[in-house]
Scaffold this motif. Structure first.
Motif, PDB file in Angstrom:
ATOM      1  N   MET A   1       8.931  25.778  38.006  1.00  0.00           N
ATOM      2  CA  MET A   1       9.659  24.587  38.396  1.00  0.00           C
ATOM      3  C   MET A   1       8.785  23.636  39.203  1.00  0.00           C
ATOM      4  N   THR A   2       7.915  24.175  40.036  1.00  0.00           N
ATOM      5  CA  THR A   2       7.057  23.323  40.846  1.00  0.00           C
ATOM      6  C   THR A   2       6.099  22.524  39.977  1.00  0.00           C
ATOM      7  N   ASN A   3       5.529  23.149  38.968  1.00  0.00           N
ATOM      8  CA  ASN A   3       4.612  22.455  38.069  1.00  0.00           C
ATOM      9  C   ASN A   3       5.325  21.327  37.332  1.00  0.00           C
ATOM     10  N   GLN A   4       6.555  21.555  36.966  1.00  0.00           N
ATOM     11  CA  GLN A   4       7.340  20.530  36.289  1.00  0.00           C
ATOM     12  C   GLN A   4       7.604  19.348  37.226  1.00  0.00           C
ATOM     13  N   TYR A   5       7.843  19.618  38.498  1.00  0.00           N
ATOM     14  CA  TYR A   5       8.082  18.544  39.458  1.00  0.00           C
ATOM     15  C   TYR A   5       6.822  17.719  39.672  1.00  0.00           C
ATOM     16  N   TRP A   6       5.647  18.381  39.676  1.00  0.00           N
ATOM     17  CA  TRP A   6       4.393  17.669  39.850  1.00  0.00           C
ATOM     18  C   TRP A   6       4.174  16.677  38.721  1.00  0.00           C
ATOM     19  N   ILE A   7       4.466  17.081  37.501  1.00  0.00           N
ATOM     20  CA  ILE A   7       4.319  16.191  36.352  1.00  0.00           C
ATOM     21  C   ILE A   7       5.281  15.014  36.464  1.00  0.00           C
ATOM     22  N   GLN A   8       6.475  15.272  36.945  1.00  0.00           N
ATOM     23  CA  GLN A   8       7.461  14.211  37.097  1.00  0.00           C
ATOM     24  C   GLN A   8       7.009  13.197  38.158  1.00  0.00           C
ATOM     25  N   VAL A   9       6.448  13.673  39.270  1.00  0.00           N
ATOM     26  CA  VAL A   9       5.946  12.767  40.308  1.00  0.00           C
ATOM     27  C   VAL A   9       4.800  11.932  39.762  1.00  0.00           C
ATOM     28  N   SER A  10       3.898  12.547  39.023  1.00  0.00           N
ATOM     29  CA  SER A  10       2.761  11.809  38.476  1.00  0.00           C
ATOM     30  C   SER A  10       3.208  10.730  37.497  1.00  0.00           C
ATOM     31  N   ASN A  11       4.147  11.061  36.636  1.00  0.00           N
ATOM     32  CA  ASN A  11       4.619  10.072  35.658  1.00  0.00           C
ATOM     33  C   ASN A  11       5.349   8.926  36.330  1.00  0.00           C
ATOM     34  N   ARG A  12       6.180   9.224  37.303  1.00  0.00           N
ATOM     35  CA  ARG A  12       6.909   8.152  37.997  1.00  0.00           C
ATOM     36  C   ARG A  12       5.987   7.272  38.821  1.00  0.00           C
ATOM     37  N   ALA A  13       4.923   7.839  39.349  1.00  0.00           N
ATOM     38  CA  ALA A  13       3.985   7.043  40.126  1.00  0.00           C
ATOM     39  C   ALA A  13       3.076   6.217  39.221  1.00  0.00           C
ATOM     40  N   PHE A  14       2.811   6.692  38.015  1.00  0.00           N
ATOM     41  CA  PHE A  14       1.888   5.985  37.127  1.00  0.00           C
ATOM     42  C   PHE A  14       2.525   4.770  36.469  1.00  0.00           C
ATOM     43  N   PHE A  15       3.826   4.771  36.256  1.00  0.00           N
ATOM     44  CA  PHE A  15       4.453   3.667  35.530  1.00  0.00           C
ATOM     45  C   PHE A  15       4.266   2.315  36.224  1.00  0.00           C
ATOM     46  N   PRO A  16       4.516   2.166  37.539  1.00  0.00           N
ATOM     47  CA  PRO A  16       4.227   0.866  38.175  1.00  0.00           C
ATOM     48  C   PRO A  16       2.741   0.522  38.156  1.00  0.00           C
ATOM     49  N   PHE A  17       1.886   1.536  38.265  1.00  0.00           N
ATOM     50  CA  PHE A  17       0.448   1.301  38.159  1.00  0.00           C
ATOM     51  C   PHE A  17       0.103   0.728  36.789  1.00  0.00           C
ATOM     52  N   TYR A  18       0.692   1.302  35.753  1.00  0.00           N
ATOM     53  CA  TYR A  18       0.493   0.827  34.386  1.00  0.00           C
ATOM     54  C   TYR A  18       0.970  -0.621  34.241  1.00  0.00           C
ATOM     55  N   LEU A  19       2.128  -0.923  34.803  1.00  0.00           N
ATOM     56  CA  LEU A  19       2.641  -2.291  34.707  1.00  0.00           C
ATOM     57  C   LEU A  19       1.732  -3.285  35.409  1.00  0.00           C
ATOM     58  N   HIS A  20       1.185  -2.904  36.563  1.00  0.00           N
ATOM     59  CA  HIS A  20       0.285  -3.800  37.286  1.00  0.00           C
ATOM     60  C   HIS A  20      -1.017  -4.023  36.525  1.00  0.00           C
ATOM     61  N   ILE A  21      -1.654  -2.928  36.159  1.00  0.00           N
ATOM     62  CA  ILE A  21      -3.010  -3.022  35.631  1.00  0.00           C
ATOM     63  C   ILE A  21      -3.049  -3.474  34.172  1.00  0.00           C
ATOM     64  N   TYR A  22      -2.124  -3.009  33.369  1.00  0.00           N
ATOM     65  CA  TYR A  22      -2.204  -3.330  31.946  1.00  0.00           C
ATOM     66  C   TYR A  22      -1.324  -4.516  31.547  1.00  0.00           C
TER      67      TYR A  22
END
Length: 111
Positions: free
Chosen positions: A1-22
């Motif tokens: 479950m912890t590994n799954q939460y880490w992936i979820q945090v990474s994906n949620r944090a990357f989306f605004p980064f993607y919107l800014h940069i790309y």
């Protein structure tokens, strides 16, 4: 479950980064890549990258701060201070991150 939460945090944090940069950078590209680079274009481009990186770091902090078994998650906010100092130095020197982005391409695709 912890590994799954880490992936979820990474994906949620990357989306605004993607919107800014790309997405936002693509829309502002004619303004950001003017040939005689002035202070406004340097400020706008570097601030765009700073906001994307700070947003990514802060959302990652919020995600890991919610986990009860992690302690001292405030240390995840230290890179924001470093990024702020580097942003200020890049403005003083006049180094535009957007126009110098292609210089890294040779590291990945050698000619």
């Amino acid at each position: 479950m912890t590994n799954q939460y880490w992936i979820q945090v990474s994906n949620r944090a990357f989306f605004p980064f993607y919107l800014h940069i790309y997405v936002l950078q693509f829309l502002l590209l004619p303004l950001l890549t003017r040939t005689p680079s002035n202070f406004f274009t340097t400020f706008l481009g570097n601030t765009l990258y700073l906001s994307a990186l700070v947003y990514y770091t802060y959302i990652t902090f919020l995600g890991y701060n919610a986990l009860p078994f992690l302690h001292n998650t405030e240390l995840l906010l230290v890179p924001i201070l470093v990024m702020g100092v580097l942003w200020l130095l890049s403005l003083i020197v006049g180094w535009n991150v957007v126009t110098h982005g292609r210089s890294v391409e040779a590291l990945f695709w050698p000619l």
